[in-house]
Scaffold this motif. Sequence first.
Motif, mmCIF file in Angstrom:
data_model
loop_
_atom_site.group_PDB
_atom_site.id
_atom_site.type_symbol
_atom_site.label_atom_id
_atom_site.label_comp_id
_atom_site.label_asym_id
_atom_site.label_seq_id
_atom_site.Cartn_x
_atom_site.Cartn_y
_atom_site.Cartn_z
ATOM 1 N N ALA A 198 -30.814 -32.661 -45.633
ATOM 2 C CA ALA A 198 -29.591 -32.666 -46.412
ATOM 3 C C ALA A 198 -28.106 -32.140 -45.824
ATOM 4 N N THR A 199 -27.330 -32.916 -45.904
ATOM 5 C CA THR A 199 -26.240 -32.801 -45.300
ATOM 6 C C THR A 199 -25.301 -31.920 -46.111
ATOM 7 N N PRO A 200 -24.097 -31.263 -45.715
ATOM 8 C CA PRO A 200 -23.387 -30.448 -46.458
ATOM 9 C C PRO A 200 -22.534 -31.112 -47.795
ATOM 10 N N GLU A 201 -22.726 -32.565 -47.687
ATOM 11 C CA GLU A 201 -22.253 -33.466 -48.805
ATOM 12 C C GLU A 201 -22.964 -33.709 -49.669
ATOM 13 N N GLY A 202 -24.266 -33.091 -49.378
ATOM 14 C CA GLY A 202 -25.495 -33.260 -50.629
ATOM 15 C C GLY A 202 -26.262 -34.666 -50.368
ATOM 16 N N LYS A 203 -25.914 -35.488 -49.232
ATOM 17 C CA LYS A 203 -26.663 -36.438 -48.855
ATOM 18 C C LYS A 203 -28.042 -36.077 -48.329
ATOM 19 N N LYS A 204 -29.029 -36.855 -48.587
ATOM 20 C CA LYS A 204 -30.447 -37.003 -47.997
ATOM 21 C C LYS A 204 -30.517 -37.827 -46.946
ATOM 22 N N GLU A 205 -30.981 -37.881 -45.679
ATOM 23 C CA GLU A 205 -30.691 -38.776 -44.652
ATOM 24 C C GLU A 205 -32.092 -38.306 -43.774
ATOM 25 N N LEU A 206 -32.844 -39.442 -43.160
ATOM 26 C CA LEU A 206 -33.861 -39.248 -42.204
ATOM 27 C C LEU A 206 -33.270 -38.752 -40.914
ATOM 28 N N VAL A 207 -34.029 -37.676 -40.574
ATOM 29 C CA VAL A 207 -33.249 -36.965 -39.337
ATOM 30 C C VAL A 207 -34.415 -37.308 -38.006
ATOM 31 N N ALA A 208 -35.457 -37.359 -38.327
ATOM 32 C CA ALA A 208 -36.534 -37.631 -37.162
ATOM 33 C C ALA A 208 -37.700 -38.346 -37.689
ATOM 34 N N LEU A 209 -38.308 -39.113 -36.730
ATOM 35 C CA LEU A 209 -39.700 -40.072 -37.370
ATOM 36 C C LEU A 209 -40.458 -40.141 -36.042
ATOM 37 N N SER A 210 -41.418 -39.641 -35.846
ATOM 38 C CA SER A 210 -42.271 -39.568 -34.536
ATOM 39 C C SER A 210 -43.867 -39.436 -34.669
ATOM 40 N N ASP A 211 -44.368 -39.973 -33.742
ATOM 41 C CA ASP A 211 -45.797 -39.673 -33.922
ATOM 42 C C ASP A 211 -46.351 -38.466 -33.293
ATOM 43 N N GLY A 212 -47.414 -37.561 -33.748
ATOM 44 C CA GLY A 212 -47.946 -36.507 -33.329
ATOM 45 C C GLY A 212 -49.588 -36.418 -33.243
ATOM 46 N N TYR A 213 -49.976 -35.367 -32.791
ATOM 47 C CA TYR A 213 -51.335 -35.230 -32.696
ATOM 48 C C TYR A 213 -51.968 -34.398 -33.697
ATOM 49 N N ARG A 214 -52.334 -34.555 -34.685
ATOM 50 C CA ARG A 214 -52.968 -33.686 -35.716
ATOM 51 C C ARG A 214 -51.867 -32.467 -36.314
ATOM 52 N N GLU A 215 -50.599 -32.973 -36.294
ATOM 53 C CA GLU A 215 -49.644 -32.120 -36.792
ATOM 54 C C GLU A 215 -49.859 -30.765 -35.825
ATOM 55 N N SER A 216 -50.090 -30.829 -34.706
ATOM 56 C CA SER A 216 -50.187 -29.458 -33.936
ATOM 57 C C SER A 216 -48.826 -28.956 -33.614
ATOM 58 N N GLU A 217 -48.967 -27.682 -33.268
ATOM 59 C CA GLU A 217 -47.893 -26.889 -32.767
ATOM 60 C C GLU A 217 -47.028 -27.586 -31.663
ATOM 61 N N ASP A 218 -47.660 -28.134 -30.478
ATOM 62 C CA ASP A 218 -47.165 -28.859 -29.378
ATOM 63 C C ASP A 218 -46.258 -29.936 -29.997
ATOM 64 N N SER A 219 -46.821 -30.902 -30.840
ATOM 65 C CA SER A 219 -46.042 -32.143 -31.341
ATOM 66 C C SER A 219 -44.816 -31.615 -32.228
ATOM 67 N N TRP A 220 -44.993 -30.703 -33.108
ATOM 68 C CA TRP A 220 -44.013 -30.399 -33.831
ATOM 69 C C TRP A 220 -42.754 -29.655 -33.001
ATOM 70 N N ARG A 221 -43.177 -28.970 -31.904
ATOM 71 C CA ARG A 221 -42.144 -28.406 -31.028
ATOM 72 C C ARG A 221 -41.301 -29.218 -30.127
ATOM 73 N N GLU A 222 -42.146 -30.285 -29.676
ATOM 74 C CA GLU A 222 -41.525 -31.393 -29.015
ATOM 75 C C GLU A 222 -40.688 -32.074 -29.882
ATOM 76 N N LEU A 223 -40.771 -32.370 -31.115
ATOM 77 C CA LEU A 223 -39.844 -33.029 -31.820
ATOM 78 C C LEU A 223 -38.638 -32.279 -32.355
ATOM 79 N N LEU A 224 -38.828 -30.842 -32.492
ATOM 80 C CA LEU A 224 -37.783 -29.990 -32.751
ATOM 81 C C LEU A 224 -36.972 -29.784 -31.513
ATOM 82 N N LEU A 225 -37.728 -29.782 -30.492
ATOM 83 C CA LEU A 225 -36.639 -29.707 -29.240
ATOM 84 C C LEU A 225 -35.951 -30.771 -29.020
#
Length: 417
Positions: A198-225
Amino acid sequence: MGEDKVIRLKSPGTPGAVEDPLTEVLREGARRLLVSAIEAEVESFLEQFREEKTTEGLNRMVRNGRLPSRTIQTGIGDIEVSVPRVRDRAGKVRFSSSILPPYLRRTKTVEGLLPWLYLKGISTGEFQEALTVLLGKDAPGLSASTISRLKEAWKDEHQRWSRCDLSNRHYVYLWVDGIHFGVRLEEAAQCILVVVGATPEGKKELVALSDGYRESEDSWRELLLGLRSRGLKIEPHLAIGDGALGFWKALPQVFGTTRRQRCWVHKTANILNKLPKSQQPKAKAALHEIWMAATRQEAEKAFDHFLSVYRPKYPKAVACLEKDRDALLTFYDFPAEHWIHLRTTNPIESTFATVRLRTDKTRGCVSRETILAMVFMLVKSAERHWRKLNGIPRLAQVIEGVVFKDGVREDVEKIAA
């Protein structure tokens, strides 16, 4: 004897173009409007150079006939049109219509139709048949090989988007989820990790879209990094997600100040799964009393009531609720206008319900690049219709660090008291 009684037959399984006088009128009207718009565009272009002359005293910019006619595929069928040719006697400037670019052969609505057809369950081999009914009997250039080339272009577009700079972006809230599909991916444990902001202007927008392995910690950390490396330096104020432990473990490693809000829809489903069906309606109503309470105090009271009622007979259901108590009630520290957006991951779930309609019908194994490209095209198309957040002015207050209690500014509450 002059009456034509010949019955025309067509090949079985091959649809014919739907002949509709109203559509023909609309198509002709669209053609005339398009011609008028292009003529106005040409006149506007010539007007810019009206005072410019060549060394011989002639007008620098002049009309020079018309380009060959071409057919444009549109949502109401084929439209034939020709663009005027403009000549620059100085040989420096070239006119190109922004309405009808030189190589345009189909409108963006038709381009957008292709991924939608695919995601709605139409295989590439059936595109020609479907488009014949929708766009007319000719529908040229839409063979299975063309669709395959388009899918490659969608992959490239997703890759470019995944690397775009985020240094000038600021997201107040993030919704996160890991989406699993009923389709055989290259790896059985693969899922798609999604982040919506959600932007400061109130819009919702896609920020990230990636594949992961079982929603693991490593997969999420890689996406956030990855978001960090692309320039996202300002940490979001709140992240909303389900109970996937991988994300919640990775979040403080990258965005240490971002607070947590557990999705009430996911939590409710998890709790009800631990109860007999006979108890589920009543338990669901009791949970609803918690997260729809007007104040945190009322929510805490309803929370304790649920624990005392269900703990003796259903300890697993109670434990499922109790362990996330704080994270489930974080939204009370944010503006009340935003609560409807912050209590669930609905911005993601509602969009991906459509994606699953396609993947549930997909046969065979799907590569990670293909499924990512398809999902990306659908989400970006849906993004245009996402509604803005309620209480947009409150976002600036959240950014400024204003303290909210039970959804109301704490200083305002003290004045009212």
